[in-house]
Enzyme design. Structure first.
Site, PDB file in Angstrom:
ATOM      1  N   LYS A  72       0.858  -1.114  -0.039  1.00 32.05           N
ATOM      2  CA  LYS A  72       0.229  -0.075   0.017  1.00 32.05           C
ATOM      3  C   LYS A  72       0.847   1.245  -0.070  1.00 32.05           C
ATOM      4  O   LYS A  72       0.517   2.422  -0.479  1.00 32.05           O
ATOM      5  CB  LYS A  72      -1.055  -0.158   1.298  1.00 32.05           C
ATOM      6  CG  LYS A  72      -2.042  -1.178   1.199  1.00 32.05           C
ATOM      7  CD  LYS A  72      -3.093  -0.685   0.448  1.00 32.05           C
ATOM      8  CE  LYS A  72      -3.995  -1.906   0.323  1.00 32.05           C
ATOM      9  NZ  LYS A  72      -5.204  -1.640  -0.882  1.00 32.05           N
ATOM     10  N   GLU A  95      -9.673   5.963   3.159  1.00 30.85           N
ATOM     11  CA  GLU A  95     -10.721   4.942   3.788  1.00 30.85           C
ATOM     12  C   GLU A  95      -9.726   3.744   4.013  1.00 30.85           C
ATOM     13  O   GLU A  95      -8.558   3.519   3.221  1.00 30.85           O
ATOM     14  CB  GLU A  95     -11.826   4.518   2.711  1.00 30.85           C
ATOM     15  CG  GLU A  95     -11.428   3.397   1.727  1.00 30.85           C
ATOM     16  CD  GLU A  95     -10.426   4.111   0.683  1.00 30.85           C
ATOM     17  OE1 GLU A  95     -10.229   5.125   0.694  1.00 30.85           O
ATOM     18  OE2 GLU A  95      -9.609   3.065  -0.046  1.00 30.85           O
ATOM     19  N   SER A 133       2.009  -9.579  -0.736  1.00 30.77           N
ATOM     20  CA  SER A 133       1.430  -8.168  -0.958  1.00 30.77           C
ATOM     21  C   SER A 133       1.530  -7.479   0.927  1.00 30.77           C
ATOM     22  O   SER A 133       1.981  -6.294   0.749  1.00 30.77           O
ATOM     23  CB  SER A 133       0.118  -8.124  -1.301  1.00 30.77           C
ATOM     24  OG  SER A 133      -0.751  -8.968  -0.497  1.00 30.77           O
TER      25      SER A 133
END
Lengths: 270, 398
Positions: free
Chosen positions: B93, B115, B382
């Site tokens: 991210k 969010e 990830s």
């Protein structure tokens, strides 16, 4: 002549402004909602915005989020809302605009929706999340079935909309222009009559369509302060608040109360 | 690049998917963002500042690692892991939030909102806000705040305000609704950092372009390590950003198979899942047209997954087109399969994967024998699993 045009012409001749009222269709029940809409028309409502409840109403504040949830719990869906329109049309000649997020309309099918809505006597669609950039598919299907006179695609203008974009929106506009008074979501207060009037004047430079102003109008005083700037006002959360406050008192009471709220809001517009 | 693949168009349409389905109040903001994207992504000083940050702050490149014990266990293709779990904040991210934060700075916006579901995107946004001296508000569902407490603490420690969202099931979808509502009231001075390849145009390509560094590095690394491109690439999909990031640079290589793994939750047949591509239908949610979980009247269904990061009823529109043109295939893995993979990777390799990534690991282990010996599979790991320990340990009864 379309019902929308006829309504604004009549009001203009009387030097009056339109009161457009939003309610969530099916809140608190389909029957209750029909009673409310009837009381609204009986008490002077000029245009009904019949809101299709959506599970994810991102442009709405708490009041309409709750009314949408109640309507969905009560089993409201687009098919029943179109039937509601037909039922109201038996008795009333005022314009009825279907007000929705786009997904329920998309999922139902543009073609089927347009056909059934026109058949039921609806006068147009306002889809909050369908900007001009995404309107073409819908418009071309509408054009196959009717003209904008029969079924208008109402466009919104926001305070954030710049001049060039405003011109495009006004050119694409049908029925009337829905002018958003403030940056924000529905049901939150704070109106600046001066900036509202300025924004309305700006829109009128680009179009002869009537301008109706919505968002943040919560009292007859608010209505009086801004109505001169356009051809009408849109009130939504106030009616939903009235329904919510009187929910447990039953259909007779909450529909009567909404009717009275309509009368109070219409008074300064006559 | 495959000459047939020329998506999206100038308004962000991937065939019938994508687009800009937002209220008029937000339209000028997304158009402004699109202009800024076009301008600064080509700007030399932006590019060099971003690349410095990726190298020295994020810790790129992340390694590619041959998981030999896992491969041996699976008994088939070699399983390589792209170690996004090793970058700063512990998940991919951060690649995107550093990019969007920097873009906000170039656009002179000092307030960020985001969010978050699993909290990884929230942490990554809070991190970049601290780095760049910006204000930050993170919207997070009530349930996710419970499930992901360590991430809530991390965000607060870095000075972000975590706003609890009570609507709906209190998960990612509701957090996104709340963030969009807030953005509508504060659009004039606030930059919305979207965490996945969904949302209105230009977010799907903006996020992809900030995440494609994963695939670009992996392509180079696999060539160096094995002398050829991988035969198959596997990544988990909620909104789809880590998958899009690793897939994108391989799109022209038609021999490289791309597999996205969605969450089957308690089992597709129970209806409690998050597999929007495999078992949803075309709809419009949160600004774009793609596959969504919905009923026959277009009401959005709740998604469910043991993994908070996959718990989303929509998916990025570029995945929808990749499915439609059969350039990628999409499979599903259940909660319990993912939990098994969570333990398996921990035991075999000493790497605790995020529950999201565990879905990809699970599929890889099942698929390796079918792909066969001598073939190379690249799995995007990830994120790391520290954030999931509390819930995982309670599920495992340890």
């Amino acid at each position: 002549m379309s019902r929308i045009k006829e309504t604004f012409n009549k009001l203009k001749n009387k030097n009056a402004k339109a009161l457009a009222g939003f309610i969530t269709a099916g809140d608190p029940t389909i029957e209750g909602s029909l009673a409310i809409a009837s009381e609204m028309f009986d008490n002077g409502l000029d245009i009904l915005e019949l809101g299709v409840p959506f599970s994810d109403p991102t442009a709405d504040g708490d009041v309409i989020q709750r009314s949408s949830a109640r309507a969905l719990m009560a089993g409201a869906n687009l098919s029943k809302i179109i039937q509601m329109t037909a039922k109201l049309r038996e008795k009333y000649n005022q314009p009825i605009i279907i007000f929705s997020y786009l997904n329920p309309i998309y999922r139902y099918g543009y073609e089927r929706f347009i056909r059934e809505a026109i058949e039921a006597g609806a006068d147009g669609l306002l889809a909050v999340d369908m900007p001009i950039e995404e309107s073409e598919d819908f418009k071309s299907i509408r054009n196959k079935h009717s003209s904008q006179e029969d079924f208008a695609l109402i466009k919104l203008a926001a305070p954030t909309t710049n001049e060039a974009r405003l011109e495009t929106i006004c050119r694409a506009g049908e029925g009337f222009i829905y002018m958003i008074n403030r940056v924000g979501i529905t049901g939150t207060g704070g109106l600046d009559p001066e900036s509202v009037a300025k924004h309305a004047r700006q829109i009128k430079q680009h179009t002869d369509l009537p301008v109706c102003m919505g968002f943040g109008i919560s009292s007859p005083e608010d209505a009086e302060k801004i109505a001169f700037a356009g051809e009408g006002i849109v009130v939504g959360s106030l009616f939903e608040k009235t329904i919510e406050k009187n929910l447990d008192k039953g259909k007779e009471v909450y529909s009567k109360q909404v009717g009275e709220t309509v009368r109070a809001m219409k008074a300064p517009l006559r | 690049m495959n000459s047939n693949y020329n998506y999206p168009d100038s308004r962000g349409h991937f065939g019938q998917f994508g687009g800009m389905y937002v209220g008029e109040t937000l339209m000028p903001a997304v158009l402004e963002l699109d202009e800024a994207r076009k301008k600064y992504m080509q700007d030399e000083s932006f590019k060099s500042e971003l690349s410095e940050l990726l190298k020295k702050f994020v810790g790129r490149p992340s390694p590619v690692y041959l998981a030999s014990h896992l491969s041996e266990y699976a008994g088939g293709a070699n399983i390589y892991l792209k170690r996004e779990d090793l970058v700063h904040t512990g998940a991919h991210k951060i690649n995107n939030t550093v990019g969007q934060g920097l873009l906000a700075k170039y656009m002179n916006k000092r307030k960020l909102i985001a969010e978050t579901g699993a909290g990884q995107h929230g942490v990554a946004t809070a991190t970049v806000a601290a780095l760049l001296g910006m204000e930050c508000k993170v919207f997070m569902g009530r349930e996710d705040i419970k499930r992901q407490k360590p991430n809530v603490d991390r965000m607060r420690l870095m000075g972000a305000e975590v706003i609890q969202v009570d609507g709906g099931t209190g998960t990612l979808k509701d957090a996104m609704n709340a963030a969009l509502r807030y953005w509508t009231t504060a659009v004039e001075d606030t930059f919305y950092v979207i965490g996945t390849v969904a949302g209105p145009h230009p977010y799907p390509i903006l996020v992809r372009d900030f995440q494609k560094v994963i695939g670009e590095e992996a392509r180079r690394q696999m060539l160096e390590e094995t002398g050829r491109l991988p035969d198959s690439i596997v990544a988990c999909i909620g909104g789809g950003s880590n998958a899009m990031g690793i897939f994108y640079p391989f799109l022209p290589d038609e021999d490289v198979e791309l597999v996205g793994v969605e969450a089957a939750g308690r089992g597709i047949e129970t209806g409690e899942h998050a597999a929007s591509l495999s078992h949803g239908s075309v709809g419009i949610l949160h600004g774009s047209k793609s596959y969504v979980l919905q009923d026959e009247y277009g009401q959005i269904n709740e998604a469910y997954s043991v993994s908070a990061g996959l718990d989303y009823p929509g998916v990025g529109p570029e995945h929808a087109i990749l499915k439609e043109i059969s350039r990628a295939k999409y499979e599903t893995i259940t909660d319990s399969e993912a939990m098994d993979a969570f333990c398996l990777l921990s035991e075999k390799e000493g790497i605790i994967p995020a529950l999201e990534s565990s879905h990809a690991i699970s599929y890889a282990v099942k698929y390796a024998p079918k792909l066969g010996k001598g073939k190379n599979m690249l799995v995007n790991l990830s994120g790391r699993g520290d954030k999931d320990l509390t819930s995982a340990i309670s599920i495992l009864g340890m």
